[in-house]
Design an enzyme around this catalytic site. Structure first.
Site, PDB file in Angstrom:
ATOM      1  N   LYS A 127       0.667  -1.263  -0.031  1.00 41.17           N
ATOM      2  CA  LYS A 127       0.228  -0.054   0.005  1.00 41.17           C
ATOM      3  C   LYS A 127       0.879   1.110  -0.049  1.00 41.17           C
ATOM      4  CE  LYS A 127      -4.013   1.265   2.240  1.00 41.17           C
ATOM      5  NZ  LYS A 127      -4.979   0.799   3.556  1.00 41.17           N
ATOM      6  N   ARG A 141     -17.397  11.012   6.513  1.00 31.87           N
ATOM      7  CA  ARG A 141     -18.258   9.885   5.903  1.00 31.87           C
ATOM      8  C   ARG A 141     -17.570   9.477   4.682  1.00 31.87           C
ATOM      9  NH1 ARG A 141     -22.932  13.675   4.603  1.00 31.87           N
ATOM     10  NH2 ARG A 141     -21.423  14.861   4.518  1.00 31.87           N
ATOM     11  N   PHE A 189     -30.346  11.801   7.698  1.00 33.98           N
ATOM     12  CA  PHE A 189     -30.447  10.504   8.335  1.00 33.98           C
ATOM     13  C   PHE A 189     -31.731   9.834   8.473  1.00 33.98           C
ATOM     14  CE2 PHE A 189     -25.970   8.884   8.579  1.00 33.98           C
ATOM     15  CZ  PHE A 189     -25.399   9.663   7.739  1.00 33.98           C
ATOM     16  N   LEU A 190     -32.869  10.499   7.772  1.00 40.77           N
ATOM     17  CA  LEU A 190     -34.111   9.938   7.949  1.00 40.77           C
ATOM     18  C   LEU A 190     -34.385   9.366   6.436  1.00 40.77           C
ATOM     19  CD1 LEU A 190     -36.113  12.836   9.951  1.00 40.77           C
ATOM     20  CD2 LEU A 190     -35.347  10.483  10.597  1.00 40.77           C
ATOM     21  N   GLY A 234     -25.327  -0.085   6.890  1.00 42.71           N
ATOM     22  CA  GLY A 234     -24.113  -0.873   6.818  1.00 42.71           C
ATOM     23  C   GLY A 234     -22.907  -0.015   6.816  1.00 42.71           C
ATOM     24  N   CYS A 256     -18.413   1.334  10.111  1.00 43.16           N
ATOM     25  CA  CYS A 256     -18.583   1.997  11.105  1.00 43.16           C
ATOM     26  C   CYS A 256     -19.732   1.855  12.071  1.00 43.16           C
ATOM     27  CB  CYS A 256     -18.748   3.659  11.057  1.00 43.16           C
ATOM     28  SG  CYS A 256     -17.192   4.223  10.489  1.00 43.16           S
ATOM     29  N   LYS A 271     -23.062   1.898   0.539  1.00 42.32           N
ATOM     30  CA  LYS A 271     -23.865   3.085   0.121  1.00 42.32           C
ATOM     31  C   LYS A 271     -23.091   3.730  -1.333  1.00 42.32           C
ATOM     32  CE  LYS A 271     -20.865   6.407   2.512  1.00 42.32           C
ATOM     33  NZ  LYS A 271     -20.811   7.647   3.374  1.00 42.32           N
TER      34      LYS A 271
HETATM   35  C1  UDX Z   1     -20.626   7.162   9.345  1.00 42.07           C
HETATM   36  C2  UDX Z   1     -20.891   8.488   9.992  1.00 42.07           C
HETATM   37  O1  UDX Z   1     -21.917   9.278   9.044  1.00 42.07           O
HETATM   38  C3  UDX Z   1     -19.569   9.504  10.171  1.00 42.07           C
HETATM   39  O2  UDX Z   1     -19.904  10.488  10.744  1.00 42.07           O
HETATM   40  C4  UDX Z   1     -18.443   8.395  10.833  1.00 42.07           C
HETATM   41  O3  UDX Z   1     -17.338   9.268  10.927  1.00 42.07           O
HETATM   42  C5  UDX Z   1     -18.367   7.059  10.076  1.00 42.07           C
HETATM   43  O4  UDX Z   1     -19.444   6.495  10.075  1.00 42.07           O
HETATM   44  P1  UDX Z   1     -20.121   6.412   6.781  1.00 42.07           P
HETATM   45  O5  UDX Z   1     -20.171   4.905   7.447  1.00 42.07           O
HETATM   46  O6  UDX Z   1     -18.927   6.789   5.657  1.00 42.07           O
HETATM   47  O7  UDX Z   1     -20.023   7.375   7.884  1.00 42.07           O
HETATM   48  O8  UDX Z   1     -21.652   6.236   5.913  1.00 42.07           O
HETATM   49  P2  UDX Z   1     -23.083   6.982   6.205  1.00 42.07           P
HETATM   50  O9  UDX Z   1     -23.080   8.129   5.136  1.00 42.07           O
HETATM   51  O10 UDX Z   1     -22.985   7.620   7.530  1.00 42.07           O
HETATM   52  O11 UDX Z   1     -23.964   5.841   6.037  1.00 42.07           O
HETATM   53  C6  UDX Z   1     -23.808   4.805   6.620  1.00 42.07           C
HETATM   54  C7  UDX Z   1     -24.977   3.869   6.339  1.00 42.07           C
HETATM   55  O12 UDX Z   1     -26.236   4.166   6.705  1.00 42.07           O
HETATM   56  C8  UDX Z   1     -25.066   3.598   4.799  1.00 42.07           C
HETATM   57  O13 UDX Z   1     -25.355   2.288   4.704  1.00 42.07           O
HETATM   58  C9  UDX Z   1     -26.169   4.349   4.267  1.00 42.07           C
HETATM   59  O14 UDX Z   1     -26.733   3.872   3.165  1.00 42.07           O
HETATM   60  C10 UDX Z   1     -27.244   4.194   5.583  1.00 42.07           C
HETATM   61  N1  UDX Z   1     -28.049   5.321   5.783  1.00 42.07           N
HETATM   62  C11 UDX Z   1     -27.513   6.703   5.808  1.00 42.07           C
HETATM   63  C12 UDX Z   1     -29.478   5.352   5.378  1.00 42.07           C
HETATM   64  O15 UDX Z   1     -29.890   4.032   5.097  1.00 42.07           O
HETATM   65  N2  UDX Z   1     -30.307   6.232   5.519  1.00 42.07           N
HETATM   66  C13 UDX Z   1     -29.751   7.548   5.898  1.00 42.07           C
HETATM   67  O16 UDX Z   1     -30.775   8.415   5.758  1.00 42.07           O
HETATM   68  C14 UDX Z   1     -28.702   7.703   5.981  1.00 42.07           C
END
Ligand code: UDX
Length: 476
Positions: free
Chosen positions: A39, A157, A272-273, A280, A283, A343
């Protein structure tokens, strides 16, 4: 800009690499260290191991200048004032975070400490980790006066990581000594003073000279908890709206309208709604489990988090049942799948709900052709191609002659398909959308049977057929 700080970032994953590149972007001298030689070679030679917007531009800008890559942790520690630890903290069998990488790095740092340093936890870690790191370093014969351990959680994110880093809602610094707090203040000064945003070369975003990000100074433990509590809260928001989506399906209402109405209340907020197939990624699943474990260890029952996980697991099963309700039987059916990443906007397939759904469908005897704009190579490592699973490089190739099309990741391209082309490419014009990317009425008018999440299912209106509430009741 203000005085540069010498920084070592240990770990070149999604968090470490983005942090390293962005620290260089705001003026610091950075060495990014990883023990994965391949890497580091790749990065040294201009390669980019992850798909992330603006990362190629920033790497090109700073590689061999303010940003270096190395496998030599000892040398990097030696030269650094602040050492950010961004190694993996995977989930162990009992749900808690496996901190063995953090432990190993702390010991190695201790062995090469030559003068005062601040060791900063950047990975998501349970409360009290700072004390363990401190103890590990002391066990290696280092005096307390020669180092501090601080916590500076990262909220970026995937997919929007660079902009999230450079335009954060807040910067959280957990430090138990003024000296450590001062150094971390200096690291983030280009952002908190607004200086960075005045540069011609700065990347635009929500922050500016007039509206710079706030820095929040807390105890180290509070900072560790802020990160876990934030991720658990966001996961809870998603599970909440997914449960509401299920009620909407039963009540024949649209979850998007409900979410809009809820989100306009500032106390709730609109983000986030989005209902879907569950959260998934690397995190949320890990952090919700780890936070639950932390609570348990501290003698606190946090059953709400159990429910958050349960709703999330059920959401994938409900989607699978929805596919069944549209197809009747599975064996021998050919399905097109759009989206493998957890996502849109990323190539990361860790804990991707798409994978769980694909596995259930393969188990039932379906044949799948899958397409993802960035995650195909990583998917092949996890789920190798076979007679039943083919990876293709175009959405219409996936759809060709398929009995139905499934949308599993919210890539923006997937919401802009040529619907007429899709209609004649599919064997049957059935779209089952786990991300609510299309307007049901439009899909019906284009001749599709369209099932989504928390919204009424529709059939083609080309022949005058409208909503199929009998089917809807079966799904519910
Ligand atoms: C997340 C946190 O948002 C971030 O602050 C932290 O540092 C790391 O974890 P990330 O895992 O990159 O970030 O993705 P995020 O955009 O938060 O989405 C997480 C999951 O939730 C995805 O599977 C996404 O599809 C899902 N999601 C998100 C939903 O189903 N609905 C939503 O409204 C938002």
């Amino acid at each position: 800009m203000s005085e540069p700080v010498s920084i070592a970032v240990v770990g070149s994953g999604y968090v470490g690499l983005v942090a390293a590149v962005c620290f260089a972007e705001i003026g610091h001298n950075v060495v990014c260290v990883d023990n994965d030689e391949r890497k580091i070679d790749l990065l040294r030679n201009g390669g980019i191991p992850i798909h992330e917007d603006f990362l190629p531009e920033l790497l090109a800008r700073h590689r061999n200048g303010k940003l270096k890559f190395s496998t030599d942790l000892k040398a990097a520690t030696h030269d650094a004032q602040a050492i950010f630890v961004a190694v993996g903290t995977p989930q162990s069998a009992s749900g808690n975070a496996d901190l063995s990488y953090v432990d190993a790095v702390a010991s190695e740092i201790a062995r090469s400490l030559n003068n005062y340093k601040v060791i900063v936890e950047k990975s998501t870690v349970p409360v009290y980790t700072n004390e363990w790191v401190r103890r590990t370093i002391e066990r290696n014969g280092i005096q307390r006066s020669e180092f501090d351990v601080a916590s500076n959680p990262e909220f970026l994110r995937e997919g929007t990581a660079v902009i999230d880093f450079l335009h954060p809602d807040r910067i959280v610094v957990g430090a138990d000594s003024p000296r450590a707090a001062e150094l971390l203040r200096a690291v983030y000064y280009p952002l908190t003073s607004g200086e960075y945003y005045t540069l011609d070369t700065s990347f635009p975003g929500s922050k500016s000279k007039e509206n710079p990000p706030p820095i929040l100074l807390t105890s180290t433990k509070a900072a560790e908890l802020i990160k876990h509590a934030s991720n658990a809260f966001l996961a809870m928001k998603i599970s909440f709206i997914n449960a509401v989506a299920n009620i909407c399906e039963a009540a024949d209402a649209s979850v998007q309208e409900v979410a809009l109405g809820m989100g306009l209340d500032k106390r709730i907020g609109s983000q986030f709604l989005r209902a879907g197939i569950g959260y998934g990624g690397s995190c949320f699943p890990k952090d919700v489990a780890a936070f639950r474990y932390v609570a348990e260890q501290l003698g606190v029952e946090f059953n709400l988090l159990k429910e958050v996980e349960e709703i999330n697991a059920q959401q994938k099963i409900r989607f699978f049942q929805k596919v069944r309700s549209a197809l009747w039987t599975f064996r021998g059916k050919r399905l097109a799948v759009l989206g493998l990443a957890f996502k849109g906007g990323t190539d990361d397939v860790r804990e991707s709900p798409a994978f769980d759904i694909i596995k259930m469908l393969l188990h039932e005897g379906c044949t799948i052709r899958a397409y993802d704009p960035a995650a195909t190579d990583r998917s092949k490592e996890m789920l190798p191609p076979s007679k039943s699973l083919e990876y293709v490089d175009d959405p219409y190739a996936a759809a060709s002659d398929a009995d139905a099309l499934l949308i599993l990741s919210d890539w923006s391209d997937f919401g802009q398909l040529d619907l007429d082309k899709l209609h004649y490419t599919l064997r049957y014009p059935i779209v089952i959308d786990g991300r609510n990317l299309y307007d049901p009425d439009e899909m019906a008018s284009k001749g599709f049977t369209y099932l989504s999440v928390g919204r009424p299912s529709v059939h083609s209106t080309r022949d005058g057929v409208m909503q199929d509430s009998a089917q809807r009741k079966r799904i519910v």
